[in-house]
Design an enzyme around this catalytic site. Structure first.
Site, PDB file in Angstrom:
ATOM      1  N   LYS A  90      80.658  52.474  26.218  1.00  0.00           N
ATOM      2  CA  LYS A  90      79.528  52.470  27.151  1.00  0.00           C
ATOM      3  C   LYS A  90      78.271  52.731  26.366  1.00  0.00           C
ATOM      4  O   LYS A  90      78.216  53.651  25.548  1.00  0.00           O
ATOM      5  CB  LYS A  90      79.725  53.590  28.196  1.00  0.00           C
ATOM      6  CG  LYS A  90      78.595  53.699  29.190  1.00  0.00           C
ATOM      7  CD  LYS A  90      78.805  52.790  30.381  1.00  0.00           C
ATOM      8  CE  LYS A  90      77.538  52.558  31.183  1.00  0.00           C
ATOM      9  NZ  LYS A  90      76.696  51.454  30.649  1.00  0.00           N
ATOM     10  N   GLN A 111      75.729  57.672  20.732  1.00  0.00           N
ATOM     11  CA  GLN A 111      76.181  57.445  22.105  1.00  0.00           C
ATOM     12  C   GLN A 111      77.547  58.090  22.355  1.00  0.00           C
ATOM     13  O   GLN A 111      77.812  58.601  23.440  1.00  0.00           O
ATOM     14  CB  GLN A 111      76.265  55.929  22.361  1.00  0.00           C
ATOM     15  CG  GLN A 111      76.310  55.553  23.826  1.00  0.00           C
ATOM     16  CD  GLN A 111      74.928  55.491  24.457  1.00  0.00           C
ATOM     17  OE1 GLN A 111      73.993  54.985  23.853  1.00  0.00           O
ATOM     18  NE2 GLN A 111      74.787  55.989  25.670  1.00  0.00           N
ATOM     19  N   LYS A 114      76.795  61.714  23.036  1.00  0.00           N
ATOM     20  CA  LYS A 114      76.001  61.820  24.261  1.00  0.00           C
ATOM     21  C   LYS A 114      76.885  61.610  25.495  1.00  0.00           C
ATOM     22  O   LYS A 114      76.843  62.388  26.441  1.00  0.00           O
ATOM     23  CB  LYS A 114      74.914  60.742  24.219  1.00  0.00           C
ATOM     24  CG  LYS A 114      73.989  60.736  25.403  1.00  0.00           C
ATOM     25  CD  LYS A 114      73.218  59.411  25.535  1.00  0.00           C
ATOM     26  CE  LYS A 114      72.490  59.022  24.262  1.00  0.00           C
ATOM     27  NZ  LYS A 114      71.489  57.960  24.504  1.00  0.00           N
ATOM     28  N   LYS A 126      77.161  50.371  21.501  1.00  0.00           N
ATOM     29  CA  LYS A 126      75.750  49.953  21.567  1.00  0.00           C
ATOM     30  C   LYS A 126      75.678  48.508  21.130  1.00  0.00           C
ATOM     31  O   LYS A 126      76.510  48.046  20.346  1.00  0.00           O
ATOM     32  CB  LYS A 126      74.903  50.797  20.610  1.00  0.00           C
ATOM     33  CG  LYS A 126      73.446  50.810  20.986  1.00  0.00           C
ATOM     34  CD  LYS A 126      73.186  51.870  22.044  1.00  0.00           C
ATOM     35  CE  LYS A 126      71.773  51.829  22.569  1.00  0.00           C
ATOM     36  NZ  LYS A 126      71.493  53.046  23.366  1.00  0.00           N
ATOM     37  N   GLY A 165      70.986  48.758  29.832  1.00  0.00           N
ATOM     38  CA  GLY A 165      69.702  48.495  29.195  1.00  0.00           C
ATOM     39  C   GLY A 165      69.370  49.494  28.098  1.00  0.00           C
ATOM     40  O   GLY A 165      70.067  50.498  27.903  1.00  0.00           O
ATOM     41  N   ASP A 166      68.324  49.203  27.383  1.00  0.00           N
ATOM     42  CA  ASP A 166      67.729  50.091  26.379  1.00  0.00           C
ATOM     43  C   ASP A 166      66.351  49.470  26.114  1.00  0.00           C
ATOM     44  O   ASP A 166      65.857  48.709  26.954  1.00  0.00           O
ATOM     45  CB  ASP A 166      68.612  50.149  25.118  1.00  0.00           C
ATOM     46  CG  ASP A 166      68.284  51.337  24.214  1.00  0.00           C
ATOM     47  OD1 ASP A 166      68.792  52.431  24.453  1.00  0.00           O
ATOM     48  OD2 ASP A 166      67.485  51.181  23.260  1.00  0.00           O
ATOM     49  N   THR A 210      66.800  58.646  33.290  1.00  0.00           N
ATOM     50  CA  THR A 210      66.619  59.208  31.945  1.00  0.00           C
ATOM     51  C   THR A 210      65.443  60.178  31.924  1.00  0.00           C
ATOM     52  O   THR A 210      65.550  61.303  31.412  1.00  0.00           O
ATOM     53  CB  THR A 210      66.440  58.093  30.900  1.00  0.00           C
ATOM     54  OG1 THR A 210      67.484  57.137  31.083  1.00  0.00           O
ATOM     55  CG2 THR A 210      66.493  58.643  29.491  1.00  0.00           C
ATOM     56  N   ASN A 241      60.042  52.736  30.531  1.00  0.00           N
ATOM     57  CA  ASN A 241      60.747  53.248  31.703  1.00  0.00           C
ATOM     58  C   ASN A 241      61.028  54.750  31.620  1.00  0.00           C
ATOM     59  O   ASN A 241      60.882  55.486  32.593  1.00  0.00           O
ATOM     60  CB  ASN A 241      62.043  52.434  31.828  1.00  0.00           C
ATOM     61  CG  ASN A 241      63.007  53.030  32.790  1.00  0.00           C
ATOM     62  OD1 ASN A 241      63.898  53.773  32.398  1.00  0.00           O
ATOM     63  ND2 ASN A 241      62.826  52.752  34.060  1.00  0.00           N
TER      64      ASN A 241
HETATM   65  N1  GLU Z   1      70.457  52.961  26.573  1.00  0.00           N
HETATM   66  C1  GLU Z   1      70.640  54.205  27.288  1.00  0.00           C
HETATM   67  C2  GLU Z   1      71.080  55.279  26.317  1.00  0.00           C
HETATM   68  O1  GLU Z   1      70.589  55.327  25.211  1.00  0.00           O
HETATM   69  C3  GLU Z   1      71.549  54.048  28.495  1.00  0.00           C
HETATM   70  C4  GLU Z   1      72.931  53.576  28.198  1.00  0.00           C
HETATM   71  C5  GLU Z   1      73.784  53.315  29.415  1.00  0.00           C
HETATM   72  O2  GLU Z   1      73.332  53.569  30.537  1.00  0.00           O
HETATM   73  O3  GLU Z   1      74.914  52.856  29.215  1.00  0.00           O
HETATM   74  O4  GLU Z   1      71.846  56.154  26.593  1.00  0.00           O
END
Ligand code: GLU
Length: 448
Positions: A90, A111, A114, A126, A165-166, A210, A241
């Site tokens: 994810k 990630q 996190k 990612k 997204g990112d 976020t 965002n």
């Molecule tokens: N891109 C965001 C992050 O850095 C969200 C990732 C997601 O929702 O999967 O965590």
């Protein structure tokens, strides 16, 4: 330094000589794990750290699309499937010219920790492309997204890998990506992506999550310091965002964000980005594709400082919310000299390691991005739950869960550091708490 950690760091450097961002995050994370590695000699026998720093799979692919002038363009697409010990991969997709394998791997590694911190069952991944969406027409964005998904679809799925997204990928791009996935797969699997529009399976509060989560986390830090967010001045970078979510929640709680920035410079608004008109305008600026902070200053008649970063402005709380490594030693010294008390990372790895340790040494309260910005992916996890239940939760319910998750992330990080004798060290604490669940799952699942 622990001999096992040292050896793995050296091997990682040798194996990835051209990946500075990736090595930076590996170094930062492994540096925090000394106590726990010493407590668990079985980790070394199981090669746990060697496995942790090697992505399970890296996919690189060609993306071909035609621009409005009929010219054929080629970009490189990526998906790094870093770790699936605790759940399907994810993590977001980033479309920006600075995207390369090193950036993708650093983001995928971050990630993993996190996502573990959110306490939801999500592994780390990612992806993205070196495609620059700025200045592209809507039709070009759509064609690019369709071309990108035409390869990516075979590697993802609701139980395999769930992108989102990112930077450079927002609601519009997710829509085009989902449309193409659905067309190729011939099935309505909306759990394959998060950050979707509300009409096709998106979650309320996901766009805000976020930034809101970051402010919820700040409130926990302030509570720990017997302090209060009301009346605080926040110096922030970025205007996307995430920055919008920060400014919105800060304004609701009586704090004010006085700066925003872009590649062209920064704006200083001493009254704060507090009114609905100003907050709405931030969304317009992002949607315009101009990537220009000056538009805000022009619109509201506030000061614009071209070519500079916002860190020369004094504030109680600094929140870098733009992109990686924007705070180096020079900016860190400025932040310290300004008398800032709280340094709250928001963008992924916004601080170089020397600057990060400098700010901690100087006695600032430092919070790491992998904890502070985890509310985004956590709410993506909530979106996945809603999709599999075929239900849509109320905004208030999602927001309450997000809030609880952020409170827990802060508490778990503080506790993990405390247990290792490190005091109130949120940086090490986040690494330790995130590591624990992934390590337990990897140990239980054998040598894979
Ligand atoms: N891109 C965001 C992050 O850095 C969200 C990732 C997601 O929702 O999967 O965590």
């Amino acid at each position: 330094m622990n001999a096992y950690i040292n050896r793995v760091l050296e091997e990682t450097k040798k194996r990835n000589p051209d990946e500075p961002e990736f090595l930076q995050t590996v170094e930062e994370v492994l540096n925090s794990l000394e106590t726990v590695i010493e407590q668990h000699p079985e980790y070394e026998k199981a090669g746990l750290l060697e496995r942790l720093v090697e992505p399970e799979r890296v996919i690189e692919f060609r993306v071909v699309w035609t621009d409005d002038a009929g010219k054929v363009n080629v970009n490189r697409g990526y998906r790094v499937q870093f770790n699936s010990a605790i759940g399907p991969y994810k993590g977001g997709l980033r479309f920006a010219p600075h995207v390369n394998l090193s950036v993708m791997k650093f983001l995928g590694f971050e990630q993993t920790f996190k996502n573990s911190l959110t306490s939801l069952p999500m592994g780390g991944g990612k992806g993205g492309s070196d495609f620059d969406p700025n200045g592209k027409s809507d039709a070009e964005i759509m064609r690019f997204c369709q071309a990108f998904m035409t390869e990516l679809y075979r590697h993802i799925g609701p139980n395999t890998d769930v992108p989102a997204g990112d930077i450079g990928v927002g609601g519009r791009e997710i829509g085009y990506l989902f449309g193409q996935y659905k067309r190729i797969r011939g099935a309505y699997e909306n759990g394959v992506l998060t950050g979707k529009g509300l009409s096709y399976g998106g979650s309320l509060i996901r766009p805000e999550a976020t930034g809101f989560g970051a402010i919820y986390y700040v409130c926990e830090v302030l509570k720990h310091e017997n302090d209060d967010i009301k009346g605080k001045t926040i110096v922030m970078s970025g205007f996307g965002n995430v920055a919008w979510g920060i400014a919105t929640k800060a304004a609701q709680l009586g704090a004010k964000v006085v700066t925003l920035s872009g590649p062209d410079g920064y704006c200083y608004d001493p009254d704060g980005i507090c009114t609905q008109e100003k907050l709405d305008y931030m969304l317009e600026m992002r949607a315009s594709g101009r990537n220009r902070a000056q538009d805000y200053a022009d619109k509201f008649g506030v000061k614009f400082v071209p070519g500079k970063k916002a860190w020369e402005v004094k504030g109680d709380i600094c929140m870098p919310a733009a992109y990686q490594n924007e705070i180096r030693m020079e900016e860190a010294e400025q932040i310290f000299n300004n008398g800032t008390k709280y340094y709250i990372e928001v963008a992924n790895m916004p601080t170089t390691n020397d600057a990060l340790y400098y700010l901690m040494d100087k006695g600032l309260i430092v919070a790491p991005s992998k904890a502070v910005n985890a509310g985004g992916v956590a709410t993506s996890g909530l979106e996945m739950s809603q999709n599999s239940e075929r239900l849509a939760w109320k905004a208030e319910d999602v927001d309450n869960q997000l809030h609880n998750i952020m409170v827990n992330i802060h508490a778990a990080s503080a506790k993990a550091a405390e247990e290792c004798g490190l005091g109130y060290n949120l940086v090490a604490g986040a690494n330790l708490a995130g590591f624990k669940k992934v390590a337990d799952a990897m140990m239980a699942q054998g040598l894979v």
